[in-house]
Design a protein around this motif. Structure first.
Motif, short mmCIF file in Angstrom:
data_model
loop_
_atom_site.label_atom_id
_atom_site.label_comp_id
_atom_site.label_asym_id
_atom_site.label_seq_id
_atom_site.Cartn_x
_atom_site.Cartn_y
_atom_site.Cartn_z
N THR A 146 6.10 3.22 -0.04
CA THR A 146 5.42 1.92 -0.12
C THR A 146 5.67 1.11 1.14
OG1 THR A 146 5.61 1.90 -2.52
CG2 THR A 146 5.23 -0.21 -1.45
N ALA A 147 4.61 0.48 1.66
CA ALA A 147 4.72 -0.35 2.86
C ALA A 147 3.82 -1.55 2.71
CB ALA A 147 4.33 0.47 4.10
N VAL B 130 0.86 -1.18 0.00
CA VAL B 130 0.00 0.00 0.00
C VAL B 130 0.90 1.23 0.00
CG1 VAL B 130 -0.16 0.10 2.54
CG2 VAL B 130 -1.98 1.10 1.14
N THR C 71 1.90 4.93 1.19
CA THR C 71 1.74 5.75 2.39
C THR C 71 2.54 7.04 2.21
OG1 THR C 71 3.70 5.05 3.64
CG2 THR C 71 1.80 3.57 3.68
N PRO C 72 2.33 8.04 3.09
CA PRO C 72 3.14 9.28 2.99
C PRO C 72 4.64 9.02 3.08
CG PRO C 72 1.25 9.64 4.41
CD PRO C 72 1.28 8.16 4.11
N GLU C 73 5.01 7.91 3.73
CA GLU C 73 6.44 7.58 3.88
C GLU C 73 6.94 6.68 2.74
OE1 GLU C 73 4.24 7.16 6.53
OE2 GLU C 73 4.79 9.17 7.23
N SER D 193 0.77 -3.63 3.77
CA SER D 193 -0.50 -3.13 4.30
C SER D 193 -0.87 -3.80 5.63
CB SER D 193 -1.61 -3.37 3.30
OG SER D 193 -1.96 -4.74 3.24
N ASP D 194 -1.65 -3.08 6.41
CA ASP D 194 -2.15 -3.65 7.67
C ASP D 194 -2.94 -4.92 7.41
OD1 ASP D 194 -1.01 -1.56 9.05
OD2 ASP D 194 -2.89 -0.47 9.38
#
Length: 432
Positions: A261-262, A255, A257-259, A264-265
């Motif tokens: 790609t991560a 997903v 995110t502002p930081e 996802s939960d």
């Protein structure tokens, strides 16, 4: 005892007190839970008993709602006992919360040494005599439950009317090393079949593993998701729908995110549901011990043997362009570092891995003289139990009849509805 109803069934919760150590029957006692299930229209009938032994080790008996899967077929003619083997389900628990009551890790390891198939069968014999008044009963053993059933045939066949085994004929002689040496090529075949079905998962799995190599990723429970832990998702490939479940899990892992790609939960939550040992810690603690028979310590066999198969090394895979290979039901020392349900038991697990005084579990001579009707479903290329080992054991048990099939994976007794149980009963009775 508490009785209540589900659609088509009368259920009765039963609790039995048994010795922790059957060699010391007057010593410490523990509790074993069983749920009786009988057809509502036959609840008053004098029916023969069938006891169900779940797979594992470490899993309580499956919780059915009504006449699901094989249970609907069983209650046509049996009164069924769904047994939570010692330490599981509603039996006296053995986990990170309760084991410290035993004392230091060495005391915990000594306690857990009483939770293998030999003690489970001794429990069954005490329970059988209390429930049936001494009459023989039928045993249905799934996976590790089949290991227990084979031990039952070796030590107390006088209690058995019929034995039915699904995906659980163990080797009578193989060490843990030999079990895993046979397992890794089988695991690879399952992974290759998955990628053949879902070729897009090759890139997805590599991308996730590369992300985990570069980032510290925590699961919702606080556990750590590492490339090796990601590989453990391959345990899904042993069930009929597992390849599809793995594909759906991988397809939306990332997903934005502002930081950046991560993961996802939602992905992390779903991964945790597959990988956490919180509900079945004995599976990790005793998994290699179920193969130990006085031939030295298991000594983290799955970890040691994996070194013979470098294609399973995630770091080496990511350094090249090969597909990431998932693993199966292998337990490794790092599980006790990454899983909060296991980490307090790290030293206990080490002591169990070093233990040498495991008693033999099977009696080949007694099995060769067997007189109990036995039928076994052997799933072709079963991820969890080696087919060659199973067929060798089938030949060693007098009178055993096999049904070798590739129609099902390891969960055939559940996925196949009443068909698997119906076929095994017909085999055991000589009807086919």
């Amino acid at each position: 005892m508490t009785s209540y109803r589900q659609p088509g069934l009368v259920l009765t919760d039963r609790r039995f007190t048994v010795p922790l150590d059957h060699a010391d029957p007057e010593g410490e006692q523990i509790e074993v839970f069983g749920r009786e299930a009988v057809a509502s229209d036959r609840s008053g009938d004098d029916l023969p008993w069938l006891v169900y032994l779940e797979g594992g080790p470490g899993f309580g008996a499956r919780r059915f709602v009504g006449r699901q899967a094989w249970l609907g077929r069983a209650v046509q003619e049996f009164r069924v006992l769904l047994l939570d083997q010692r330490g599981t389900g509603n039996s006296t628990p053995a986990n990170r919360q309760t084991l410290p009551l035993r004392g230091a890790p060495d005391r915990q390891a000594d306690y857990l040494a009483h939770f293998r198939a030999d003690a489970i069968v001794r429990d069954c014999e005490l329970i059988r005599k209390r429930l049936t008044g001494g009459a023989r009963w039928t045993v249905l053993g799934q996976s590790f439950g089949g290991f227990c059933a084979t031990h039952y045939l070796s030590t107390a066949p006088e209690g058995l009317r019929t034995v039915l085994i699904t995906g659980g004929l163990p080797s009578l002689h193989a060490t843990a090393d030999e079990v895993y040496r046979a397992a890794y090529p089988r695991i690879r075949r399952k992974v290759e079949a998955h990628y053949a079905r879902y070729p897009q998962d090759v890139e997805r799995a590599r991308r996730i593993a590369a992300h985990l190599r570069e980032h510290e990723v925590a699961l919702p429970s606080g556990g750590r998701l590492t490339p090796a832990a990601l590989q453990s998702l391959g345990i899904l490939l042993g069930s009929g729908e597992g390849t599809h479940q793995l594909h759906f899990l991988l397809e939306d892992a990332f997903v934005g995110t502002p930081e950046g790609t991560a993961l996802s939960d939602a992905f992390l939550e779903n991964v945790q549901a597959v990988l956490s040992y919180a509900g079945h810690p004995l599976y990790a603690l005793l998994h290699e011990a179920i193969y130990a028979q006085g031939k030295g310590p298991t000594a983290w066999a799955a970890e040691r043997v994996r070194a013979e198969f470098p294609e399973f090394d995630a770091e080496k895979t990511l350094a090249g362009d090969a597909p990431l290979l998932f693993t199966g039901e292998t337990v490794h020392p790092w599980h006790f570092d990454t899983d909060p349900a296991l980490s307090p038991l790290r030293e206990t697990a080490r002591l169990l891995a070093e233990r040498e005084d495991w008693a033999p579990l099977y009696d080949p001579a007694r099995l060769a003289a067997n007189e109990v009707p036995v039928a076994a479903a052997v799933y072709h290329d079963d991820l969890y139990v080696d087919t060659a080992h199973s067929l060798e054991t089938a030949r060693a048990i007098r009178g055993l009849r096999t049904w070798v099939t590739d129609e099902f994976e390891h969960d055939g007794v559940r996925a196949g509805g009443p068909r698997v149980l119906d076929r095994l009963l017909a085999l055991a009775r000589g009807e086919i």
